[in-house]
Design a protein around this motif. Structure first.
Motif, PDB file in Angstrom:
ATOM      1  N   ILE A   1       0.864  -1.172   0.000  1.00 40.49           N
ATOM      2  CA  ILE A   1       0.000   0.000   0.000  1.00 40.49           C
ATOM      3  C   ILE A   1       0.902   1.224   0.000  1.00 40.49           C
ATOM      4  N   HIS A   2       0.704   2.121  -0.944  1.00 43.24           N
ATOM      5  CA  HIS A   2       1.619   3.249  -1.093  1.00 43.24           C
ATOM      6  C   HIS A   2       1.475   4.245   0.055  1.00 43.24           C
ATOM      7  N   GLY A   3       2.598   4.676   0.591  1.00 38.01           N
ATOM      8  CA  GLY A   3       2.592   5.626   1.694  1.00 38.01           C
ATOM      9  C   GLY A   3       2.462   7.075   1.255  1.00 38.01           C
ATOM     10  N   ASP A   4       2.567   7.338  -0.058  1.00 40.65           N
ATOM     11  CA  ASP A   4       2.571   8.723  -0.539  1.00 40.65           C
ATOM     12  C   ASP A   4       1.217   9.184  -1.058  1.00 40.65           C
ATOM     13  N   THR A   5       0.230   8.282  -1.133  1.00 39.72           N
ATOM     14  CA  THR A   5      -1.071   8.687  -1.656  1.00 39.72           C
ATOM     15  C   THR A   5      -1.897   9.386  -0.580  1.00 39.72           C
ATOM     16  N   PRO A   6      -2.775  10.312  -0.967  1.00 43.92           N
ATOM     17  CA  PRO A   6      -3.632  10.967   0.033  1.00 43.92           C
ATOM     18  C   PRO A   6      -4.475   9.941   0.786  1.00 43.92           C
ATOM     19  N   GLY A   7      -4.546  10.095   2.099  1.00 43.76           N
ATOM     20  CA  GLY A   7      -5.336   9.164   2.902  1.00 43.76           C
ATOM     21  C   GLY A   7      -4.696   7.810   3.105  1.00 43.76           C
ATOM     22  N   ALA A   8      -3.385   7.711   2.870  1.00 49.39           N
ATOM     23  CA  ALA A   8      -2.715   6.412   2.934  1.00 49.39           C
ATOM     24  C   ALA A   8      -2.814   5.772   4.311  1.00 49.39           C
ATOM     25  N   VAL A   9      -2.648   6.559   5.369  1.00 51.87           N
ATOM     26  CA  VAL A   9      -2.674   5.999   6.719  1.00 51.87           C
ATOM     27  C   VAL A   9      -4.063   5.450   7.044  1.00 51.87           C
ATOM     28  N   ALA A  10      -5.094   6.217   6.729  1.00 51.32           N
ATOM     29  CA  ALA A  10      -6.461   5.765   6.997  1.00 51.32           C
ATOM     30  C   ALA A  10      -6.776   4.502   6.202  1.00 51.32           C
ATOM     31  N   MET A  11      -6.346   4.459   4.943  1.00 60.12           N
ATOM     32  CA  MET A  11      -6.594   3.263   4.145  1.00 60.12           C
ATOM     33  C   MET A  11      -5.840   2.063   4.704  1.00 60.12           C
ATOM     34  N   ALA A  12      -4.571   2.270   5.111  1.00 57.24           N
ATOM     35  CA  ALA A  12      -3.785   1.166   5.651  1.00 57.24           C
ATOM     36  C   ALA A  12      -4.419   0.624   6.933  1.00 57.24           C
ATOM     37  N   ARG A  13      -4.904   1.522   7.799  1.00 56.50           N
ATOM     38  CA  ARG A  13      -5.556   1.076   9.030  1.00 56.50           C
ATOM     39  C   ARG A  13      -6.821   0.278   8.720  1.00 56.50           C
ATOM     40  N   ALA A  14      -7.627   0.808   7.803  1.00 54.97           N
ATOM     41  CA  ALA A  14      -8.867   0.130   7.445  1.00 54.97           C
ATOM     42  C   ALA A  14      -8.585  -1.221   6.806  1.00 54.97           C
ATOM     43  N   LEU A  15      -7.570  -1.267   5.943  1.00 62.65           N
ATOM     44  CA  LEU A  15      -7.224  -2.517   5.274  1.00 62.65           C
ATOM     45  C   LEU A  15      -6.736  -3.553   6.281  1.00 62.65           C
ATOM     46  N   ARG A  16      -5.887  -3.147   7.203  1.00 60.15           N
ATOM     47  CA  ARG A  16      -5.395  -4.089   8.208  1.00 60.15           C
ATOM     48  C   ARG A  16      -6.557  -4.632   9.043  1.00 60.15           C
ATOM     49  N   ALA A  17      -7.472  -3.752   9.431  1.00 58.42           N
ATOM     50  CA  ALA A  17      -8.609  -4.193  10.233  1.00 58.42           C
ATOM     51  C   ALA A  17      -9.496  -5.162   9.452  1.00 58.42           C
ATOM     52  N   ARG A  18      -9.747  -4.862   8.174  1.00 58.80           N
ATOM     53  CA  ARG A  18     -10.599  -5.734   7.375  1.00 58.80           C
ATOM     54  C   ARG A  18      -9.941  -7.092   7.143  1.00 58.80           C
ATOM     55  N   LEU A  19      -8.645  -7.097   6.913  1.00 58.87           N
ATOM     56  CA  LEU A  19      -7.944  -8.366   6.718  1.00 58.87           C
ATOM     57  C   LEU A  19      -7.983  -9.210   7.990  1.00 58.87           C
ATOM     58  N   ALA A  20      -7.742  -8.562   9.135  1.00 63.33           N
ATOM     59  CA  ALA A  20      -7.791  -9.288  10.402  1.00 63.33           C
ATOM     60  C   ALA A  20      -9.177  -9.862  10.649  1.00 63.33           C
ATOM     61  N   ALA A  21     -10.217  -9.075  10.342  1.00 61.91           N
ATOM     62  CA  ALA A  21     -11.590  -9.538  10.540  1.00 61.91           C
ATOM     63  C   ALA A  21     -11.913 -10.728   9.643  1.00 61.91           C
ATOM     64  N   ALA A  22     -11.235 -10.823   8.499  1.00 62.15           N
ATOM     65  CA  ALA A  22     -11.440 -11.936   7.571  1.00 62.15           C
ATOM     66  C   ALA A  22     -10.580 -13.146   7.913  1.00 62.15           C
ATOM     67  N   GLY A  23      -9.826 -13.050   9.028  1.00 63.63           N
ATOM     68  CA  GLY A  23      -8.995 -14.169   9.450  1.00 63.63           C
ATOM     69  C   GLY A  23      -7.616 -14.211   8.831  1.00 63.63           C
ATOM     70  N   VAL A  24      -7.193 -13.111   8.195  1.00 60.47           N
ATOM     71  CA  VAL A  24      -5.858 -13.051   7.592  1.00 60.47           C
ATOM     72  C   VAL A  24      -4.850 -12.617   8.660  1.00 60.47           C
ATOM     73  N   THR A  25      -3.748 -13.347   8.761  1.00 62.24           N
ATOM     74  CA  THR A  25      -2.669 -13.008   9.687  1.00 62.24           C
ATOM     75  C   THR A  25      -1.623 -12.193   8.946  1.00 62.24           C
ATOM     76  N   LEU A  26      -1.250 -11.039   9.523  1.00 57.69           N
ATOM     77  CA  LEU A  26      -0.216 -10.206   8.927  1.00 57.69           C
ATOM     78  C   LEU A  26       1.119 -10.504   9.579  1.00 57.69           C
ATOM     79  N   SER A  27       2.104 -10.833   8.769  1.00 56.51           N
ATOM     80  CA  SER A  27       3.424 -11.182   9.277  1.00 56.51           C
ATOM     81  C   SER A  27       4.458 -10.870   8.189  1.00 56.51           C
ATOM     82  N   PRO A  28       5.643 -10.346   8.555  1.00 56.91           N
ATOM     83  CA  PRO A  28       6.641 -10.017   7.537  1.00 56.91           C
ATOM     84  C   PRO A  28       7.144 -11.265   6.818  1.00 56.91           C
TER      85      PRO A  28
END
Length: 254
Positions: free
Chosen positions: A223-250
């Motif tokens: 997710i690009h950090g330079d686009t307008p609203g990037a932080v809000a989109m990243a937060r929303a995306l992380r929350a939606r992925l977690a709610a769908a049972g996706v584990t985020l890990s490097p």
């Protein structure tokens, strides 16, 4: 469900000028590609981004691109493959040097902008990038757009290769990204982005413009950090992925 990395391209300021909110994004993503002084970045910006990422346990990569600050590395600068190899080696080496000073570890290389798009399609450029990474110390991996020439060249060079898809970019039927000059190339609706990614993780197929969904493999979502609203989109995306049972890990340890 799936386990996947969430990455952002950060450290893209220069001097007193700032692009995006690195500190906020580094609280959300699991890996970060940091500008190395080409399209953006300078020693101070690199040092700060490296320290922030290391403190937060975020996996770090180098993000070399064309030395074109005015165009933010999004214009192709005519160069021979050998010149591209030297540019990638020099910029990545600069980040490695500052990382040693910052007490941070750089584990991978991800080309930026126009260089990334060219390496995705041009076999000679892909080999130049892969050859530069292979020559550098530290056993660096390559993070490449899924299904591209850079993936193939990096594997042929014996490098560890991780594939990425883009959360906020539209795709063409050949797997390339829709050029930013075309309508609909950048996606801004967080719900649309989340639904598309959850569908991809379920099916392994990515929707494209003007065709049927195509199969792609991925260990990381960008997710690009330079686009307008990037932080809000990243937060929303992380929350939606977690709610769908996706584990985020490097995909690589920090």
């Amino acid at each position: 469900m799936a386990t996947i990395d969430l990455n952002a391209d950060l450290g893209e300021g220069f001097g007193p000028w700032r692009m995006g909110d690195d500190a906020a994004m580094l609280e959300i993503v699991t890996s970060a590609s940091l500008a190395c002084g080409g399209h953006a970045g300078d020693p101070g910006t690199m040092f700060q981004a490296l320290r922030l990422a290391a403190e937060r346990g975020v996996s770090i990569g180098a993000h070399p691109g064309y030395a074109d600050r005015e165009g933010f590395g999004r214009r192709v600068i005519p160069m021979e493959p050998s010149e591209i190899a030297r540019m990638v080696a020099a910029q990545t080496g600069a980040l490695l040097g500052v990382a040693a000073l910052a007490g941070a570890r750089v584990g991978f290389v991800k080309p930026h902008g126009a260089l990334s798009n060219l390496a995705a399609a041009d076999e000679d450029v892909a080999r130049a990038v892969a050859g530069a990474v292979a020559a550098l110390p530290g056993g660096l991996a390559v993070l490449a757009i899924s299904g591209t020439a850079l993936e193939r060249a990096a594997r042929a060079a014996g490098l560890r290769v991780f594939s990425e898809i883009f959360a906020d970019r539209a795709y063409l039927p050949n797997g390339q990204l829709v050029p930013r000059t075309q309508p609909g190339a950048v996606l801004h609706d967080a719900d649309e982005v989340a639904e598309r990614l959850i569908g991809f993780l379920d099916s392994g197929r990515m929707p494209v413009q003007g065709g049927d969904p195509i199969p792609l493999a991925a260990e990381s979502i960008c997710i690009h950090g330079d686009t307008p609203g990037a932080v809000a989109m990243a937060r929303a995306l992380r929350a939606r992925l977690a709610a769908a049972g996706v584990t985020l890990s490097p995909f690589l340890p920090a």
